[in-house]
Design a protein around this motif. Sequence first.
Motif, PDB file in Angstrom:
ATOM      1  N   ALA A   1       0.852  -1.192   0.000  1.00 49.91           N
ATOM      2  CA  ALA A   1       0.000   0.000   0.000  1.00 49.91           C
ATOM      3  C   ALA A   1       0.885   1.238   0.000  1.00 49.91           C
ATOM      4  CB  ALA A   1      -0.916   0.011   1.211  1.00 49.91           C
TER       5      ALA A   1
ATOM      6  N   ASN B   1      -0.648  -2.775  -6.717  1.00 50.66           N
ATOM      7  CA  ASN B   1      -0.539  -2.153  -5.397  1.00 50.66           C
ATOM      8  C   ASN B   1      -1.751  -1.274  -5.117  1.00 50.66           C
ATOM      9  OD1 ASN B   1       2.543  -2.711  -4.835  1.00 50.66           O
ATOM     10  ND2 ASN B   1       2.445  -1.887  -6.921  1.00 50.66           N
ATOM     11  N   LEU B   2      -1.921  -0.912  -3.851  1.00 49.70           N
ATOM     12  CA  LEU B   2      -2.890   0.117  -3.493  1.00 49.70           C
ATOM     13  C   LEU B   2      -2.177   1.461  -3.530  1.00 49.70           C
ATOM     14  CD1 LEU B   2      -5.680   1.016  -2.362  1.00 49.70           C
ATOM     15  CD2 LEU B   2      -4.674   0.758  -0.074  1.00 49.70           C
TER      16      LEU B   2
ATOM     17  N   ARG C   1      -8.998   2.621   4.501  1.00 47.85           N
ATOM     18  CA  ARG C   1      -8.851   2.032   3.165  1.00 47.85           C
ATOM     19  C   ARG C   1      -7.610   1.151   3.084  1.00 47.85           C
ATOM     20  NH1 ARG C   1      -8.963   7.132  -0.621  1.00 47.85           N
ATOM     21  NH2 ARG C   1      -8.590   5.570  -2.247  1.00 47.85           N
ATOM     22  N   THR C   2      -6.532   1.606   3.681  1.00 48.10           N
ATOM     23  CA  THR C   2      -5.314   0.795   3.697  1.00 48.10           C
ATOM     24  C   THR C   2      -5.541  -0.500   4.457  1.00 48.10           C
ATOM     25  OG1 THR C   2      -3.848   2.711   3.504  1.00 48.10           O
ATOM     26  CG2 THR C   2      -2.912   0.715   4.476  1.00 48.10           C
ATOM     27  N   ASN C   3      -6.158  -0.419   5.612  1.00 43.12           N
ATOM     28  CA  ASN C   3      -6.398  -1.637   6.390  1.00 43.12           C
ATOM     29  C   ASN C   3      -7.319  -2.600   5.668  1.00 43.12           C
ATOM     30  OD1 ASN C   3      -4.683  -1.014   8.469  1.00 43.12           O
ATOM     31  ND2 ASN C   3      -6.275  -0.313   9.881  1.00 43.12           N
ATOM     32  N   ALA C   4      -8.338  -2.087   4.997  1.00 42.32           N
ATOM     33  CA  ALA C   4      -9.240  -2.960   4.247  1.00 42.32           C
ATOM     34  C   ALA C   4      -8.480  -3.684   3.143  1.00 42.32           C
ATOM     35  CB  ALA C   4     -10.400  -2.143   3.664  1.00 42.32           C
ATOM     36  N   TRP C   5      -7.576  -2.969   2.473  1.00 42.92           N
ATOM     37  CA  TRP C   5      -6.788  -3.591   1.400  1.00 42.92           C
ATOM     38  C   TRP C   5      -5.828  -4.635   1.967  1.00 42.92           C
ATOM     39  CZ3 TRP C   5      -1.585  -3.849   0.055  1.00 42.92           C
ATOM     40  CH2 TRP C   5      -1.312  -4.277  -1.247  1.00 42.92           C
ATOM     41  N   LEU C   6      -5.140  -4.308   3.055  1.00 41.70           N
ATOM     42  CA  LEU C   6      -4.210  -5.265   3.660  1.00 41.70           C
ATOM     43  C   LEU C   6      -4.932  -6.544   4.058  1.00 41.70           C
ATOM     44  CD1 LEU C   6      -2.113  -2.867   5.946  1.00 41.70           C
ATOM     45  CD2 LEU C   6      -1.284  -4.054   3.906  1.00 41.70           C
ATOM     46  N   GLN C   7      -6.093  -6.392   4.650  1.00 40.85           N
ATOM     47  CA  GLN C   7      -6.836  -7.576   5.085  1.00 40.85           C
ATOM     48  C   GLN C   7      -7.365  -8.370   3.899  1.00 40.85           C
ATOM     49  OE1 GLN C   7      -9.337  -5.241   7.799  1.00 40.85           O
ATOM     50  NE2 GLN C   7      -8.527  -6.437   9.508  1.00 40.85           N
ATOM     51  N   ALA C   8      -7.722  -7.680   2.825  1.00 40.01           N
ATOM     52  CA  ALA C   8      -8.157  -8.380   1.614  1.00 40.01           C
ATOM     53  C   ALA C   8      -7.025  -9.185   0.997  1.00 40.01           C
ATOM     54  CB  ALA C   8      -8.706  -7.379   0.596  1.00 40.01           C
ATOM     55  N   GLN C   9      -5.780  -8.732   1.255  1.00 40.06           N
ATOM     56  CA  GLN C   9      -4.604  -9.457   0.772  1.00 40.06           C
ATOM     57  C   GLN C   9      -4.212 -10.609   1.703  1.00 40.06           C
ATOM     58  OE1 GLN C   9      -2.809  -8.442  -2.192  1.00 40.06           O
ATOM     59  NE2 GLN C   9      -4.690  -7.263  -2.417  1.00 40.06           N
TER      60      GLN C   9
END
Length: 223
Positions: free
Chosen positions: A156, A176-177, A201-209
Amino acid sequence: MSTLFNLDRLGAWRDLPFFETQLPRIETALGTEADFLPATDKVFAALEQVQPEDVRVVILGQDPYPTPGHAHGLAFSAAASVRPLPRSLGNIFREMTDDIGACPPDADLRFWADQGVLLLNTILTVPPGQAKGHRHLGWQSLTGEVLSRLSPQPRAYLLWGATAQEAARTVDPVANLKIETAHPSPLSARRGFFGSRPFSRTNAWLQAQGGRAINWANPAEAA
């Protein structure tokens, strides 16, 4: 061999060509100055604290705080004793509170680095009281090499302002985000930084990964 800096704590970053090809010239330029910030043992603190394989989030800053006693080598972060907060950091905390309902207790963001957040300025030194006073020394070459080193794995990138966005222009927005907004400074925060919700938004992306979220607000609970 470096004449100003101890590079032994850089770990895997030490292999970047910058340290052999560019740093000696920068050291020569710095050696002609009476003083610069941060202290020499803090200039590479961002890289020393997060090794390449541990980086999950990249936040690019411009250059260190030019007020003596503030900068300690991590972008946007400052010594815990700094009051009032630097204005950009105050706006970051304001947005964080609106976004996730809390913010850190003080200016020291090193607990973010402990969780894999690379807080890297594109210029690593500054003359006291002269923002961007070292923009022509060539520190930006290091930023390019760092981002290239990180490119094989998705991460991210929080890119606040034109300087950060230009530095990371080659970062793939698909793999990447990339969150690109106005800078959090008082001059520009209302032009798109406020309301951008970069932390959730960053945390949502990290968890989706398949990764864990960053604890942005509470150093006592950060792992």
